[in-house]
Design an enzyme around this catalytic site. Structure first.
Site, mmCIF file in Angstrom:
data_model
loop_
_atom_site.group_PDB
_atom_site.id
_atom_site.type_symbol
_atom_site.label_atom_id
_atom_site.label_comp_id
_atom_site.label_asym_id
_atom_site.label_seq_id
_atom_site.Cartn_x
_atom_site.Cartn_y
_atom_site.Cartn_z
ATOM 1 N N CYS A 100 -70.533 3.486 11.693
ATOM 2 C CA CYS A 100 -69.144 3.048 11.576
ATOM 3 C C CYS A 100 -69.028 1.962 10.517
ATOM 4 O O CYS A 100 -69.698 0.930 10.616
ATOM 5 C CB CYS A 100 -68.608 2.516 12.894
ATOM 6 S SG CYS A 100 -66.888 1.982 12.736
ATOM 7 N N SER A 103 -66.339 6.854 20.452
ATOM 8 C CA SER A 103 -67.555 6.052 20.595
ATOM 9 C C SER A 103 -67.354 4.918 21.582
ATOM 10 O O SER A 103 -66.357 4.197 21.533
ATOM 11 C CB SER A 103 -67.957 5.459 19.245
ATOM 12 O OG SER A 103 -68.293 6.482 18.342
ATOM 13 N N GLY A 157 -61.733 0.090 14.621
ATOM 14 C CA GLY A 157 -62.578 -1.018 15.064
ATOM 15 C C GLY A 157 -63.247 -0.778 16.406
ATOM 16 O O GLY A 157 -63.459 -1.716 17.177
ATOM 17 N N LEU A 158 -63.594 0.516 16.672
ATOM 18 C CA LEU A 158 -64.393 0.845 17.860
ATOM 19 C C LEU A 158 -63.783 0.311 19.154
ATOM 20 O O LEU A 158 -64.485 -0.217 20.018
ATOM 21 C CB LEU A 158 -65.836 0.341 17.680
ATOM 22 C CG LEU A 158 -66.630 1.041 16.570
ATOM 23 C CD1 LEU A 158 -68.004 0.389 16.389
ATOM 24 C CD2 LEU A 158 -66.805 2.534 16.854
ATOM 25 N N LYS A 198 -75.570 10.322 14.147
ATOM 26 C CA LYS A 198 -74.483 10.488 13.173
ATOM 27 C C LYS A 198 -74.690 9.581 11.973
ATOM 28 O O LYS A 198 -74.757 8.353 12.102
ATOM 29 C CB LYS A 198 -73.137 10.199 13.828
ATOM 30 C CG LYS A 198 -71.963 10.508 12.901
ATOM 31 C CD LYS A 198 -70.689 10.636 13.674
ATOM 32 C CE LYS A 198 -69.511 10.900 12.755
ATOM 33 N NZ LYS A 198 -68.246 10.922 13.502
ATOM 34 N N GLY A 253 -60.792 12.964 5.795
ATOM 35 C CA GLY A 253 -59.822 13.985 5.413
ATOM 36 C C GLY A 253 -60.200 14.702 4.130
ATOM 37 O O GLY A 253 -61.304 14.527 3.593
ATOM 38 N N ASN A 258 -59.044 4.585 8.068
ATOM 39 C CA ASN A 258 -58.894 3.955 9.381
ATOM 40 C C ASN A 258 -59.841 2.794 9.565
ATOM 41 O O ASN A 258 -60.965 2.780 9.070
ATOM 42 C CB ASN A 258 -59.087 4.982 10.507
ATOM 43 C CG ASN A 258 -60.518 5.043 11.011
ATOM 44 O OD1 ASN A 258 -60.942 4.246 11.851
ATOM 45 N ND2 ASN A 258 -61.296 5.971 10.467
ATOM 46 N N ASN A 276 -73.764 6.851 17.193
ATOM 47 C CA ASN A 276 -72.961 6.467 16.033
ATOM 48 C C ASN A 276 -73.560 5.206 15.418
ATOM 49 O O ASN A 276 -73.314 4.101 15.889
ATOM 50 C CB ASN A 276 -71.506 6.251 16.463
ATOM 51 C CG ASN A 276 -70.634 5.730 15.326
ATOM 52 O OD1 ASN A 276 -71.062 5.677 14.175
ATOM 53 N ND2 ASN A 276 -69.419 5.345 15.656
HETATM 54 C C1 LIG Z 1 -58.952 7.412 13.424
HETATM 55 C C2 LIG Z 1 -60.417 7.716 13.325
HETATM 56 C C3 LIG Z 1 -61.297 7.165 14.258
HETATM 57 C C4 LIG Z 1 -62.657 7.440 14.201
HETATM 58 N N1 LIG Z 1 -63.487 6.903 15.143
HETATM 59 C C5 LIG Z 1 -64.801 7.246 15.150
HETATM 60 C C6 LIG Z 1 -65.659 6.797 16.194
HETATM 61 O O1 LIG Z 1 -65.261 6.096 17.130
HETATM 62 N N2 LIG Z 1 -66.966 7.182 16.150
HETATM 63 C C7 LIG Z 1 -67.473 7.978 15.163
HETATM 64 O O2 LIG Z 1 -68.651 8.323 15.199
HETATM 65 N N3 LIG Z 1 -66.665 8.425 14.156
HETATM 66 C C8 LIG Z 1 -65.353 8.073 14.142
HETATM 67 N N4 LIG Z 1 -64.536 8.551 13.129
HETATM 68 C C9 LIG Z 1 -65.105 9.404 12.070
HETATM 69 C C10 LIG Z 1 -64.905 10.889 12.372
HETATM 70 O O3 LIG Z 1 -65.568 11.267 13.558
HETATM 71 C C11 LIG Z 1 -65.403 11.763 11.202
HETATM 72 O O4 LIG Z 1 -66.795 11.562 11.049
HETATM 73 C C12 LIG Z 1 -64.720 11.448 9.880
HETATM 74 O O5 LIG Z 1 -63.351 11.161 10.096
HETATM 75 C C13 LIG Z 1 -64.831 12.576 8.856
HETATM 76 O O6 LIG Z 1 -64.276 13.774 9.356
HETATM 77 P P1 LIG Z 1 -62.751 14.260 9.029
HETATM 78 O O7 LIG Z 1 -62.581 14.231 7.565
HETATM 79 O O8 LIG Z 1 -62.666 15.638 9.652
HETATM 80 O O9 LIG Z 1 -61.858 13.291 9.727
HETATM 81 C C14 LIG Z 1 -63.169 8.273 13.167
HETATM 82 C C15 LIG Z 1 -62.279 8.827 12.230
HETATM 83 C C16 LIG Z 1 -60.915 8.571 12.300
HETATM 84 C C17 LIG Z 1 -59.992 9.179 11.281
#
Ligand SMILES: Cc1cc2nc3c(=O)[nH]c(=O)nc-3n(C[C@H](O)[C@H](O)[C@H](O)COP(=O)(O)O)c2cc1C
Ligand SMILES: Cc1cc2nc3c(=O)[nH]c(=O)nc-3n(C[C@H](O)[C@H](O)[C@H](O)COP(=O)(O)OP(=O)(O)OC[C@H]3O[C@@H](n4cnc5c(N)ncnc54)[C@H](O)[C@@H]3O)c2cc1C
Lengths: 254, 311
Positions: free
Chosen positions: B134, B48, B74-75, B170, B223, B71, B131
């Site tokens: 967050c 993002s 912090g964008l 999202k 996760g 996590n 997004n």
């Molecule tokens: C380290 C990390 C950074 C993330 N950064 C963003 C982000 O910048 N923008 C966003 O829309 N989602 C972000 N997410 C959320 C993921 O895109 C996803 O929606 C969420 O982790 C659930 O999916 P998962 O269980 O497959 O990880 C982040 C997730 C993780 C673990």
């Protein structure tokens, strides 16, 4: 076994290596390969990557360069620090004479590697470089492990006047069959990677990039599509020089 | 029987398979996006990006706590101007591979979303993902826009006015009625919905020091631990709207991807699984999905989509 969450260890010993570099020996051990690193956490301060100088007992050599490492240098024997890991791909130890090239605190992972190589009966020559004589670190560890140690200082105050890379080139002249292992400033690694390519020497290089998660997800330590925390920190000459299509995993070669 | 067809249409764009790299995982550079595409993703989402550069939170920012990740990155991002350069480069690398690019954006204000969308559209990504969910910047930005149907709709409308590209919005699981938010953003012109962003926020405390480990203290949970919640959200959203849904949350294997599709997802996001199985996870899940379809006699992804709705 990897410690997933930061785990507390007490500091058993602290040794001054130079005016700005200190070695911390901890009460406790992990199982690691030379070249692997740990994420060191100081609560309320930060969490940063450091190479293992040894895994049993856990040993870290930390150069004071900014807020986190200053806080680390304020720690005393008996204090605790936290770490998770070990992470990353370490050095692959080859069964041929080894030339190790260390710039500054780059000696840290190489001291661990030297000990393992010597234990396996490999002949090890070390080119250890720094700006001034007082900045040379871990020379004793290399000597104690049974390596031949060759010093270089930029100001000529001890050993060869110049760079560790000059010394490395001479050591390779004398040992055409040798493999090279290096850690230090980026410019040094680039120069050595070119040298290895020109001479056909197998080279492995431990690199640094700004690292955050250490887990291979956040993408902050990207180096041309490679993750320093997961694919590295040890890379081939081609990878150091940013050759394309050279990912360590099979899918990257498509 | 003919070999199963894994391709899916998403707002008129064809994905070679339904697996999409989720935002914030490995999406920081053109080279990493290309690598994930080569590793078998059907589409990739960039990290993002906001209007101006942000360093993000200090470390620790990501932890593997046992049943998932938590996590508070912090964008962190390089700002929209630099992001355009990265996305252009990424687009050029992805085009020969036939892998679409989703550009994720965020902003602090409704108008800011429109501005960043307009800027990022210069790089001609295939989609813009908005997004609004967050959970890690609440201290600075206040409540996420995804927490309120009117706010979510207003952001969607602003982005809709700014760009003609397909828009994915999202959503957050941290709401009492995600279907209501989904309807609100669909009503303002969202072309697709991604669900879910991270759950929580949560907290992990170090019992030796008595301190929260994340520097931000709290963080979004992802996760395997969140998968049942993600599946329920995708089920609720896909029953409430007509636009396609990208189901995200806890998918780590082919069976999990099938479950998302049966809940109603058209495509399936993969994030934390990159930690568990490496970037190779995309080809691995794709082949597990193919194997499932062969075993169960499905020739097309659409035959599985929303199967759970009839129950
Ligand atoms: C380290 C990390 C950074 C993330 N950064 C963003 C982000 O910048 N923008 C966003 O829309 N989602 C972000 N997410 C959320 C993921 O895109 C996803 O929606 C969420 O982790 C659930 O999916 P998962 O269980 O497959 O990880 C982040 C997730 C993780 C673990
Ligand atoms: C795999 C790896 C192994 C390392 N091993 C050692 C070691 O054995 N001994 C040692 O002294 N140092 C090592 N470092 C470097 C060490 O992590 C940084 O010196 C430390 O993070 C500086 O933090 P600071 O707050 O003191 O300084 P800052 O003022 O924050 O930074 C000073 C410099 O350190 C580097 N740095 C800062 N933060 C990071 C980060 N998160 N990741 C990587 N580099 C950073 C940057 O080059 C920066 O310019 C290693 C780095 C990596 C990536």
């Amino acid at each position: 076994m990897t410690l997933d969450l930061p785990t507390a260890f007490r500091i058993r010993d602290i040794r001054d290596e130079s005016p700005t570099v200190r070695t911390f020996t901890l009460d406790g051990a992990v199982q690691a390969e030379p070249g692997q690193f740990v994420m060191v956490w100081l609560p309320r301060v930060n969490e940063k990557p450091f190479s293992l100088v040894d895994d049993a007992p856990i040993t870290l050599t930390i150069a004071r360069v900014g807020p986190f490492t200053e806080a680390a240098h304020r720690l005393r024997v008996g204090d605790r620090l936290w770490l998770r890991g070990p992470y990353g791909r370490g050095f692959e130890r080859l069964a041929r004479p080894a030339v190790l090239v260390a710039g500054g605190y780059g000696a840290a992972p190489l001291a661990f590697l030297a000990r393992r190589l010597r234990a396996e009966g490999v002949e090890v020559a070390v080119a250890l470089g720094a700006k001034r004589a007082c900045d040379l670190v871990l020379a004793e560890r290399f000597r104690d492990a049974g390596c031949s140690v060759h010093l270089a200082t930029e100001d000529g105050s001890l050993g060869h006047r110049g760079l560790a890379t000059d010394v490395a080139a001479r050591l390779l002249d004398a040992n055409p069959d040798a493999a090279l292992y290096a850690c230090g400033p980026e410019a040094m690694l680039q120069r050595l990677a070119h040298l290895c390519r020109e001479r056909g020497v197998p080279g492995q290089f431990s690199m640094e990039r700004m690292m955050k998660c250490g887990l291979g997800v956040c993408g902050s330590c990207d180096h041309h599509g490679l993750l320093v925390c997961r694919d590295g920190p040890v890379f081939s000459a081609d990878q150091v020089l940013g050759a394309r299509g050279d990912f360590p995993s099979p899918c990257g070669r498509a | 029987m003919t070999a199963p067809d894994l391709s899916v249409p998403l707002c008129g764009v064809r994905l070679g398979n339904p697996l999409v790299l989720a935002s914030g995982i490995l999406g920081t550079s053109a080279e990493l996006l290309e690598r994930v595409a080569r590793c078998g993703a059907g589409a990739v989402t960039s990290k993002s990006c906001g209007p101006t550069p942000r360093a993000g939170h200090p470390n620790p920012t990501v932890l593997a706590w046992g049943h998932g990740l938590i996590n508070a990155v912090g964008l962190s991002n390089p700002g929209a101007d630099e992001e355009v350069r990265i996305l252009r480069d990424a687009k050029a690398r992805l085009a020969p591979l036939g892998v679409p690019l989703i550009a994720s954006i965020f902003a602090e204000t409704v108008q800011g979303f429109g501005d960043v969308a307009r800027k990022v559209a210069e790089a001609a990504p295939d989609f813009i993902e908005v997004n609004i969910s967050c959970p890690n910047v609440e201290a600075e930005f206040g409540r996420p826009f995804a927490a309120d149907a009117r706010d979510a709709a207003a952001v969607t409308a602003a982005v809709r006015r700014a760009v003609s590209l397909p828009i994915i919005v999202k959503l957050s699981p941290n709401v009492p009625d995600i279907a209501a938010i989904a309807r609100a953003v669909e009503g303002e012109g969202a072309d697709a919905i991604a669900a879910i962003n991270t759950l929580g926020p949560g907290m992990v405390i170090d019992t030796d020091s008595g301190k929260p480990i994340l520097a931000n203290r709290t963080g979004g949970v992802s996760g395997p631990a969140i998968r049942p919640i993600a599946v329920r959200c995708v089920y609720d959203v896909s029953r409430a709207v007509r636009v396609p849904v990208i189901g995200i949350g806890g998918v780590t294997c082919g069976r999990d991807a099938v479950e998302m599709i049966m809940a109603g997802a058209t495509a399936v996001g993969i994030g934390s699984a990159v930690y568990y199985r490496g970037p190779e996870v995309f080809a691995a899940i794709r082949e597990e999905l193919r194997g499932f379809m062969e075993t169960h006699g499905y020739s097309d992804i659409s035959q599985m989509r929303g199967l759970a709705h009839d129950a």
